[in-house]
Write an enzyme that holds these catalytic residues in place. Sequence first.
Site, PDB file in Angstrom:
ATOM      1  N   HIS A  17      -5.192   3.967  12.020  1.00  0.00           N
ATOM      2  CA  HIS A  17      -4.542   5.225  11.649  1.00  0.00           C
ATOM      3  C   HIS A  17      -4.977   6.352  12.585  1.00  0.00           C
ATOM      4  O   HIS A  17      -4.145   7.123  13.075  1.00  0.00           O
ATOM      5  CB  HIS A  17      -4.917   5.645  10.217  1.00  0.00           C
ATOM      6  CG  HIS A  17      -4.400   4.773   9.134  1.00  0.00           C
ATOM      7  ND1 HIS A  17      -5.216   4.336   8.108  1.00  0.00           N
ATOM      8  CD2 HIS A  17      -3.173   4.267   8.885  1.00  0.00           C
ATOM      9  CE1 HIS A  17      -4.504   3.603   7.267  1.00  0.00           C
ATOM     10  NE2 HIS A  17      -3.258   3.536   7.724  1.00  0.00           N
ATOM     11  N   LYS A  41       0.507   1.251  -5.834  1.00  0.00           N
ATOM     12  CA  LYS A  41      -0.824   0.797  -5.467  1.00  0.00           C
ATOM     13  C   LYS A  41      -1.874   1.448  -6.363  1.00  0.00           C
ATOM     14  O   LYS A  41      -1.699   2.567  -6.835  1.00  0.00           O
ATOM     15  CB  LYS A  41      -1.150   1.178  -4.012  1.00  0.00           C
ATOM     16  CG  LYS A  41      -0.303   0.507  -2.972  1.00  0.00           C
ATOM     17  CD  LYS A  41      -0.736   0.950  -1.586  1.00  0.00           C
ATOM     18  CE  LYS A  41       0.078   0.287  -0.486  1.00  0.00           C
ATOM     19  NZ  LYS A  41      -0.348   0.754   0.843  1.00  0.00           N
ATOM     20  N   ARG A  91       2.442  -2.094  13.630  1.00  0.00           N
ATOM     21  CA  ARG A  91       1.552  -3.187  14.011  1.00  0.00           C
ATOM     22  C   ARG A  91       2.328  -4.433  14.387  1.00  0.00           C
ATOM     23  O   ARG A  91       1.860  -5.252  15.162  1.00  0.00           O
ATOM     24  CB  ARG A  91       0.610  -3.541  12.858  1.00  0.00           C
ATOM     25  CG  ARG A  91      -0.357  -2.438  12.486  1.00  0.00           C
ATOM     26  CD  ARG A  91      -1.061  -2.756  11.200  1.00  0.00           C
ATOM     27  NE  ARG A  91      -0.061  -2.759  10.118  1.00  0.00           N
ATOM     28  CZ  ARG A  91      -0.325  -2.910   8.849  1.00  0.00           C
ATOM     29  NH1 ARG A  91      -1.547  -3.110   8.451  1.00  0.00           N
ATOM     30  NH2 ARG A  91       0.633  -2.874   7.950  1.00  0.00           N
ATOM     31  N   SER A 128      -5.282  -1.038   5.217  1.00  0.00           N
ATOM     32  CA  SER A 128      -6.175  -0.459   4.205  1.00  0.00           C
ATOM     33  C   SER A 128      -6.471  -1.461   3.100  1.00  0.00           C
ATOM     34  O   SER A 128      -7.611  -1.553   2.621  1.00  0.00           O
ATOM     35  CB  SER A 128      -5.559   0.812   3.619  1.00  0.00           C
ATOM     36  OG  SER A 128      -5.453   1.799   4.606  1.00  0.00           O
TER      37      SER A 128
END
Length: 157
Positions: A17, A41, A91, A128
């Site tokens: 990040h 989440k 990514r 994360s």
Amino acid sequence: MRRAVCPGSFDPVHKGHIEIIARAANLFDEVIVAVSTNYSKKHLFTEDERVDIIAECVGGLRGVSVEPMGQGLLAEFCRERGAESIVKGLRSLTDYQYEVPMATMNRHLTGVETVFLQGDQSYAHVSSSLIKEVHQLGGDISDFVPSAVLKRLEARR
């Protein structure tokens, strides 16, 4: 003034990040890191904690500020702050496929453009969620998170 928003839940923020935020700071006059809450989440850190951690991590970057995004649409957050662009790190092809429909919708809603930056390959496997899981199971994550994150994670053990 060219202003961009770099959004995410950042729970926790990791070096991938930070790398994207730093590169965005080189492309834009101002970058607002918008800390969001993903209601699907379970967050480890509160929104305020995430804002504080990120602010500590990006404090040395010119033109970068950190704000909670609050409720509502990202496109509206950008419009309210006069941001012309959203910066998203990618990514993999999976990230691209996930992000393109949102980018198209954001452009449709307010005209804000999304700029995709390919993340550094040394962080291509880092997320994360994976950081949290590896840490909870006792693994060493120090290569992947800023010291501010590691300090707070260790305090929670």
